[in-house]
Write a protein that holds these residues in place. Structure first.
Motif, PDB file in Angstrom:
ATOM      1  N   ILE A 241      38.343 -50.894  41.127  1.00 38.07           N
ATOM      2  CA  ILE A 241      38.295 -49.850  40.105  1.00 38.07           C
ATOM      3  C   ILE A 241      39.366 -48.821  40.455  1.00 38.07           C
ATOM      4  CG2 ILE A 241      36.890 -48.070  39.013  1.00 38.07           C
ATOM      5  CD1 ILE A 241      34.418 -49.687  39.867  1.00 38.07           C
ATOM      6  N   LYS A 242      40.406 -48.763  39.637  1.00 33.96           N
ATOM      7  CA  LYS A 242      41.497 -47.822  39.908  1.00 33.96           C
ATOM      8  C   LYS A 242      41.062 -46.397  39.597  1.00 33.96           C
ATOM      9  CE  LYS A 242      46.291 -46.786  38.623  1.00 33.96           C
ATOM     10  NZ  LYS A 242      46.767 -46.594  40.017  1.00 33.96           N
ATOM     11  N   THR A 243      40.433 -46.216  38.424  1.00 33.14           N
ATOM     12  CA  THR A 243      39.873 -44.911  38.053  1.00 33.14           C
ATOM     13  C   THR A 243      38.594 -45.139  37.253  1.00 33.14           C
ATOM     14  OG1 THR A 243      41.091 -44.768  35.943  1.00 33.14           O
ATOM     15  CG2 THR A 243      42.180 -43.866  37.904  1.00 33.14           C
ATOM     16  N   LEU A 244      37.685 -44.189  37.352  1.00 32.03           N
ATOM     17  CA  LEU A 244      36.442 -44.236  36.577  1.00 32.03           C
ATOM     18  C   LEU A 244      35.949 -42.819  36.349  1.00 32.03           C
ATOM     19  CD1 LEU A 244      34.040 -45.722  35.279  1.00 32.03           C
ATOM     20  CD2 LEU A 244      32.996 -45.862  37.556  1.00 32.03           C
ATOM     21  N   THR A 245      35.846 -42.450  35.065  1.00 32.55           N
ATOM     22  CA  THR A 245      35.273 -41.160  34.683  1.00 32.55           C
ATOM     23  C   THR A 245      34.132 -41.425  33.709  1.00 32.55           C
ATOM     24  OG1 THR A 245      36.635 -40.778  32.700  1.00 32.55           O
ATOM     25  CG2 THR A 245      37.607 -40.191  34.835  1.00 32.55           C
ATOM     26  N   ASP A 246      33.569 -40.377  33.159  1.00 35.61           N
ATOM     27  CA  ASP A 246      32.482 -40.546  32.193  1.00 35.61           C
ATOM     28  C   ASP A 246      32.942 -41.236  30.919  1.00 35.61           C
ATOM     29  OD1 ASP A 246      30.540 -39.468  33.797  1.00 35.61           O
ATOM     30  OD2 ASP A 246      30.766 -37.429  33.016  1.00 35.61           O
ATOM     31  N   SER A 247      34.246 -41.233  30.638  1.00 33.05           N
ATOM     32  CA  SER A 247      34.723 -41.807  29.380  1.00 33.05           C
ATOM     33  C   SER A 247      35.913 -42.758  29.520  1.00 33.05           C
ATOM     34  CB  SER A 247      35.098 -40.683  28.402  1.00 33.05           C
ATOM     35  OG  SER A 247      36.060 -39.823  28.983  1.00 33.05           O
ATOM     36  N   THR A 248      36.452 -42.940  30.713  1.00 30.61           N
ATOM     37  CA  THR A 248      37.597 -43.834  30.897  1.00 30.61           C
ATOM     38  C   THR A 248      37.421 -44.678  32.154  1.00 30.61           C
ATOM     39  OG1 THR A 248      38.915 -42.285  32.240  1.00 30.61           O
ATOM     40  CG2 THR A 248      39.115 -42.112  29.838  1.00 30.61           C
ATOM     41  N   MET A 249      38.035 -45.870  32.134  1.00 28.78           N
ATOM     42  CA  MET A 249      37.956 -46.761  33.293  1.00 28.78           C
ATOM     43  C   MET A 249      39.187 -47.656  33.327  1.00 28.78           C
ATOM     44  SD  MET A 249      34.918 -49.454  34.379  1.00 28.78           S
ATOM     45  CE  MET A 249      34.824 -50.203  32.737  1.00 28.78           C
ATOM     46  N   GLN A 250      39.715 -47.868  34.538  1.00 30.28           N
ATOM     47  CA  GLN A 250      40.814 -48.802  34.760  1.00 30.28           C
ATOM     48  C   GLN A 250      40.394 -49.824  35.807  1.00 30.28           C
ATOM     49  OE1 GLN A 250      43.726 -45.479  35.591  1.00 30.28           O
ATOM     50  NE2 GLN A 250      45.074 -46.785  34.339  1.00 30.28           N
ATOM     51  N   LEU A 251      40.530 -51.113  35.454  1.00 31.58           N
ATOM     52  CA  LEU A 251      40.162 -52.194  36.353  1.00 31.58           C
ATOM     53  C   LEU A 251      41.392 -53.016  36.704  1.00 31.58           C
ATOM     54  CD1 LEU A 251      36.899 -53.515  34.622  1.00 31.58           C
ATOM     55  CD2 LEU A 251      37.076 -51.932  36.555  1.00 31.58           C
ATOM     56  N   ILE A 252      41.523 -53.357  37.976  1.00 29.05           N
ATOM     57  CA  ILE A 252      42.635 -54.175  38.440  1.00 29.05           C
ATOM     58  C   ILE A 252      42.198 -55.634  38.497  1.00 29.05           C
ATOM     59  CG2 ILE A 252      44.153 -54.681  40.387  1.00 29.05           C
ATOM     60  CD1 ILE A 252      44.190 -51.708  41.022  1.00 29.05           C
ATOM     61  N   ALA A 257      47.756 -62.469  45.045  1.00 28.72           N
ATOM     62  CA  ALA A 257      47.622 -61.428  46.066  1.00 28.72           C
ATOM     63  C   ALA A 257      48.640 -60.302  45.906  1.00 28.72           C
ATOM     64  CB  ALA A 257      47.752 -62.050  47.453  1.00 28.72           C
ATOM     65  N   ASN A 258      49.758 -60.574  45.242  1.00 29.88           N
ATOM     66  CA  ASN A 258      50.845 -59.590  45.166  1.00 29.88           C
ATOM     67  C   ASN A 258      51.163 -59.105  43.756  1.00 29.88           C
ATOM     68  OD1 ASN A 258      51.477 -59.757  48.044  1.00 29.88           O
ATOM     69  ND2 ASN A 258      52.259 -61.793  47.582  1.00 29.88           N
ATOM     70  N   GLU A 259      50.387 -59.554  42.770  1.00 30.22           N
ATOM     71  CA  GLU A 259      50.679 -59.182  41.385  1.00 30.22           C
ATOM     72  C   GLU A 259      49.374 -59.080  40.601  1.00 30.22           C
ATOM     73  OE1 GLU A 259      53.687 -60.649  37.779  1.00 30.22           O
ATOM     74  OE2 GLU A 259      53.234 -61.970  39.481  1.00 30.22           O
ATOM     75  N   TRP A 260      49.285 -58.051  39.762  1.00 29.44           N
ATOM     76  CA  TRP A 260      48.042 -57.849  39.030  1.00 29.44           C
ATOM     77  C   TRP A 260      48.283 -57.120  37.707  1.00 29.44           C
ATOM     78  CZ3 TRP A 260      48.656 -56.148  44.142  1.00 29.44           C
ATOM     79  CH2 TRP A 260      49.060 -54.820  44.308  1.00 29.44           C
ATOM     80  N   LEU A 261      47.209 -57.037  36.919  1.00 29.27           N
ATOM     81  CA  LEU A 261      47.188 -56.288  35.672  1.00 29.27           C
ATOM     82  C   LEU A 261      46.165 -55.176  35.793  1.00 29.27           C
ATOM     83  CD1 LEU A 261      47.163 -59.376  33.320  1.00 29.27           C
ATOM     84  CD2 LEU A 261      49.047 -57.750  33.483  1.00 29.27           C
ATOM     85  N   ILE A 262      46.444 -54.053  35.163  1.00 27.49           N
ATOM     86  CA  ILE A 262      45.517 -52.924  35.161  1.00 27.49           C
ATOM     87  C   ILE A 262      45.025 -52.745  33.729  1.00 27.49           C
ATOM     88  CG2 ILE A 262      45.214 -50.463  35.642  1.00 27.49           C
ATOM     89  CD1 ILE A 262      47.750 -50.772  37.489  1.00 27.49           C
ATOM     90  N   TYR A 263      43.758 -53.099  33.475  1.00 25.33           N
ATOM     91  CA  TYR A 263      43.199 -53.001  32.130  1.00 25.33           C
ATOM     92  C   TYR A 263      42.554 -51.643  31.923  1.00 25.33           C
ATOM     93  CZ  TYR A 263      44.245 -57.736  30.722  1.00 25.33           C
ATOM     94  OH  TYR A 263      44.918 -58.864  30.349  1.00 25.33           O
ATOM     95  N   ASN A 264      42.817 -51.052  30.764  1.00 24.41           N
ATOM     96  CA  ASN A 264      42.394 -49.691  30.461  1.00 24.41           C
ATOM     97  C   ASN A 264      41.290 -49.690  29.398  1.00 24.41           C
ATOM     98  OD1 ASN A 264      44.488 -48.733  32.165  1.00 24.41           O
ATOM     99  ND2 ASN A 264      45.958 -48.925  30.487  1.00 24.41           N
ATOM    100  N   TYR A 265      40.182 -49.035  29.722  1.00 22.25           N
ATOM    101  CA  TYR A 265      39.028 -49.000  28.825  1.00 22.25           C
ATOM    102  C   TYR A 265      38.611 -47.555  28.552  1.00 22.25           C
ATOM    103  CZ  TYR A 265      38.724 -53.840  30.453  1.00 22.25           C
ATOM    104  OH  TYR A 265      39.010 -55.135  30.770  1.00 22.25           O
ATOM    105  N   ILE A 266      38.011 -47.351  27.400  1.00 28.21           N
ATOM    106  CA  ILE A 266      37.386 -46.073  27.067  1.00 28.21           C
ATOM    107  C   ILE A 266      35.989 -46.369  26.535  1.00 28.21           C
ATOM    108  CG2 ILE A 266      39.533 -44.829  26.597  1.00 28.21           C
ATOM    109  CD1 ILE A 266      39.157 -45.414  23.635  1.00 28.21           C
ATOM    110  N   THR A 267      35.118 -45.376  26.603  1.00 30.47           N
ATOM    111  CA  THR A 267      33.773 -45.600  26.079  1.00 30.47           C
ATOM    112  C   THR A 267      33.815 -45.659  24.548  1.00 30.47           C
ATOM    113  OG1 THR A 267      33.265 -43.238  25.944  1.00 30.47           O
ATOM    114  CG2 THR A 267      32.735 -44.356  28.010  1.00 30.47           C
TER     115      THR A 267
END
Length: 274
Positions: A241-252, A257-267
């Motif tokens: 979990i890159k970031t998590l607040t009451d209304s936003t979240m970013q998941l890696i 092992a060396n490359e990824w995507l960061i998905y962005n969510y909102i409530t």
């Protein structure tokens, strides 16, 4: 020449001595009889969701395998926060290798209120007895309401956060990707309704590892596309979990092992009110 001959003889003598002293076969000795293994697995008197593991086998290093991970402690306490029947394995290291006792099952009948009262659990689910619904930060008009786009790119030592309009080559279509809901109503329940790709929808469970900032879903996948998301190695693996607040979240989500995507969510609430 004489010096060379003497050096060669010395090397040969060393090789002969080493070969003569080295055993031809290493004997580990017999494995410990599993009947000799002594241990207890019991609930804590203070919290039925805490399970106390005690190794009573003398002069042996224990090895525990539990839903909370592995341990080599003589006495350890693990927390199992949700109802269900779980398996715990006990082994000790002997000269013949690891020797396992018969597995032990424990039954948990309640949610651990102390665990799910932590801030990350509340941010993700709304708290005990509650649910929270999330959406991918992208709509049918290709608009993201909080982040610059629905996903970013990352790798070892770098990160790139482009606007969705700047990456048409990514092959990801704008659209209503549906909803995903995390709830703590009787258990840690997870439901994904992926409207763009119904075959990625499902119902299952989830686990939040607050000490390592990781989230894992079981039986269903978090909302994602197929063009970029199809490159992720395992959508049911633990995601940082890159970031998590009451209304936003970013998941890696890792491609490797060396490359990824960061998905962005909102409530869903944020989506509906902004």
């Amino acid at each position: 020449m004489k010096k060379f001959i003497h050096s060669t003889i010395a090397v040969c003598i060393l090789i002969i001595l080493f070969s003569g002293c080295r055993p031809e076969k290493i004997e580990l000795g017999p494995a410990l009889d599993k009947a000799a293994l002594k241990f207890t697995v019991s609930p804590s008197a203070n919290n039925p969701n805490d399970i106390v593991l005690k190794s009573l086998t003398p002069n042996a290093t224990p090895y525990w395998v539990s839903p909370s991970g592995n341990s080599i402690r003589m006495t350890d306490t693990i927390n199992i926060p949700f109802p269900g029947t779980y398996t715990i394995k006990y082994a000790v290291q002997s000269r013949g290798g690891l020797v396992y006792a018969d597995p032990v099952t424990v039954t948990i009948n309640s949610i651990d209120q102390n665990t799910v009262s932590q801030p990350m659990w509340i941010a993700l689910t709304g708290g005990l007895g509650q649910s929270k619904t999330w959406v991918l930060d992208l709509d049918a008009n290709a608009v993201s309401k909080f982040f610059d786009g629905p996903f970013y790119f990352g790798g070892t030592g770098w990160e790139w956060a482009p606007k969705f309009s700047d990456i048409p080559w990514a092959g990801v279509s704008a659209g209503d990707y549906g909803t995903m809901t995390f709830d703590l109503i009787g258990d840690a329940n997870f439901t994904a309704d992926n409207k763009m790709f119904p075959d990625l929808s499902g119902t299952g469970k989830f686990m939040l590892y607050s000490t390592s900032n990781e989230l894992q879903t079981i039986g269903a996948q978090v909302l994602h596309d197929k063009a970029q998301g199809g490159q992720v190695a395992n959508w049911n693996a633990k995601m940082l979990i890159k970031t998590l607040t009451d209304s936003t979240m970013q998941l890696i989500a890792k491609k490797n092992a060396n490359e990824w995507l960061i998905y962005n969510y909102i409530t869903k609430h944020y989506y509906d009110t902004h």
